[in-house]
Design a protein around this motif. Structure first.
Motif, short mmCIF file in Angstrom:
data_model
loop_
_atom_site.label_atom_id
_atom_site.label_comp_id
_atom_site.label_asym_id
_atom_site.label_seq_id
_atom_site.Cartn_x
_atom_site.Cartn_y
_atom_site.Cartn_z
N GLN A 60 0.83 -1.21 0.00
CA GLN A 60 0.00 0.00 0.00
C GLN A 60 0.87 1.26 0.00
O GLN A 60 0.55 2.24 -0.67
CB GLN A 60 -0.90 0.02 1.24
CG GLN A 60 -1.92 -1.09 1.27
CD GLN A 60 -2.79 -0.98 2.50
OE1 GLN A 60 -3.50 0.01 2.68
NE2 GLN A 60 -2.72 -1.97 3.38
N LEU A 64 1.87 4.75 -3.05
CA LEU A 64 1.72 6.19 -2.82
C LEU A 64 2.78 6.97 -3.61
O LEU A 64 3.78 6.40 -4.05
CB LEU A 64 1.90 6.49 -1.33
CG LEU A 64 0.95 5.80 -0.35
CD1 LEU A 64 1.36 6.10 1.09
CD2 LEU A 64 -0.49 6.23 -0.61
N SER A 65 2.55 8.28 -3.72
CA SER A 65 3.59 9.13 -4.31
C SER A 65 4.77 9.19 -3.34
O SER A 65 4.63 8.85 -2.16
CB SER A 65 3.04 10.54 -4.53
OG SER A 65 2.85 11.17 -3.27
N GLU A 68 4.02 11.25 -0.34
CA GLU A 68 3.12 10.57 0.60
C GLU A 68 3.85 9.44 1.33
O GLU A 68 3.55 9.16 2.50
CB GLU A 68 1.91 10.00 -0.16
CG GLU A 68 0.97 11.07 -0.68
CD GLU A 68 -0.05 10.51 -1.68
OE1 GLU A 68 -1.18 11.03 -1.69
OE2 GLU A 68 0.27 9.56 -2.43
N GLN A 69 4.78 8.81 0.65
CA GLN A 69 5.57 7.76 1.32
C GLN A 69 6.36 8.33 2.48
O GLN A 69 6.42 7.73 3.56
CB GLN A 69 6.53 7.11 0.32
CG GLN A 69 5.82 6.30 -0.75
CD GLN A 69 6.78 5.80 -1.81
OE1 GLN A 69 7.93 6.27 -1.90
NE2 GLN A 69 6.33 4.88 -2.64
#
Ligand code: 45D
Length: 158
Positions: A60, A64-65, A68-69
């Motif tokens: 998941q 993410l970008s 976002e990670q």
């Protein structure tokens, strides 16, 4: 931060938690680079680890970008309440450790945002790194478990 005579695990844990989130992340990654080679042989000793659960959460995050990670990793340290930090909080301590290990591997394979190559540890973080390197492997593992255990949000605690 001052150290007296003994470097108990508790002092090292407190020193780690006293760093800001980015320094914690950076130090933890340097630790991975340093101890990474010894980690795989330790794996068969695992009993309370759920690789597929760590993998599921990792997958998941990998979607993410990069921004976002990084945010997710900062949120774990800051105990920010999000769906992913709650999922993390439900893992066993060793599974949490495996999840961090996957993240570090992902950084090296390009699926997770890498550290800026010129990123410097603070003096405090550098000092702590030296002390951690002086520990026995088993003490290191115990300490890392103590690092990752309280991260995230435990939704069973109000
Ligand atoms: O731009 O029994 C900064 C198992 C700011 C098996 C950044 C095990 C600037 C069972 C924050 C620097 C294998 C689980 C960016 C045992 C900036 C078992 C980004 C042992 C981009 C014992 C920084 C497992 C980032 C072990 C993204 C020992 C930093 C596992 C990310 C150890 C850092 C795992 C990460 C370790 C560090 C993982 C992801 C040490 C991960 C470290």
């Amino acid at each position: 931060m001052t150290y007296t005579t003994s470097n108990t695990a508790n002092e090292l844990l407190q020193a780690f938690q006293g760093l800001d989130a980015d320094q914690q992340l950076a130090l933890f990654y340097f630790i991975y680079k340093e101890t990474g080679k010894s980690i795989t042989p330790a794996a068969p000793a695992a009993s309370t680890v759920s690789p597929e659960i760590a993998q599921g959460l990792f997958d998941q995050v990998a979607q993410l970008s990069q921004e976002e990670q990084l945010q997710l990793q900062r949120d774990l340290i800051a105990h920010k309440n999000t769906e992913l930090t709650r999922e993390y909080g439900a893992l066993s301590d060793t599974t949490k450790l495996l999840f961090w290990y996957f993240l570090a591997e992902g950084m090296d394979s390009g699926s997770i945002i890498p550290m800026p190559s010129n990123y410097k540890l603070s003096n405090e973080a550098q000092q702590l790194f030296g002390k951690i390197q002086g520990l026995e492997f088993q003490q290191q593992i115990t300490l890392f478990r103590d690092f990752v255990s309280p991260m995230g949000v435990d939704s069973t605690v109000s």
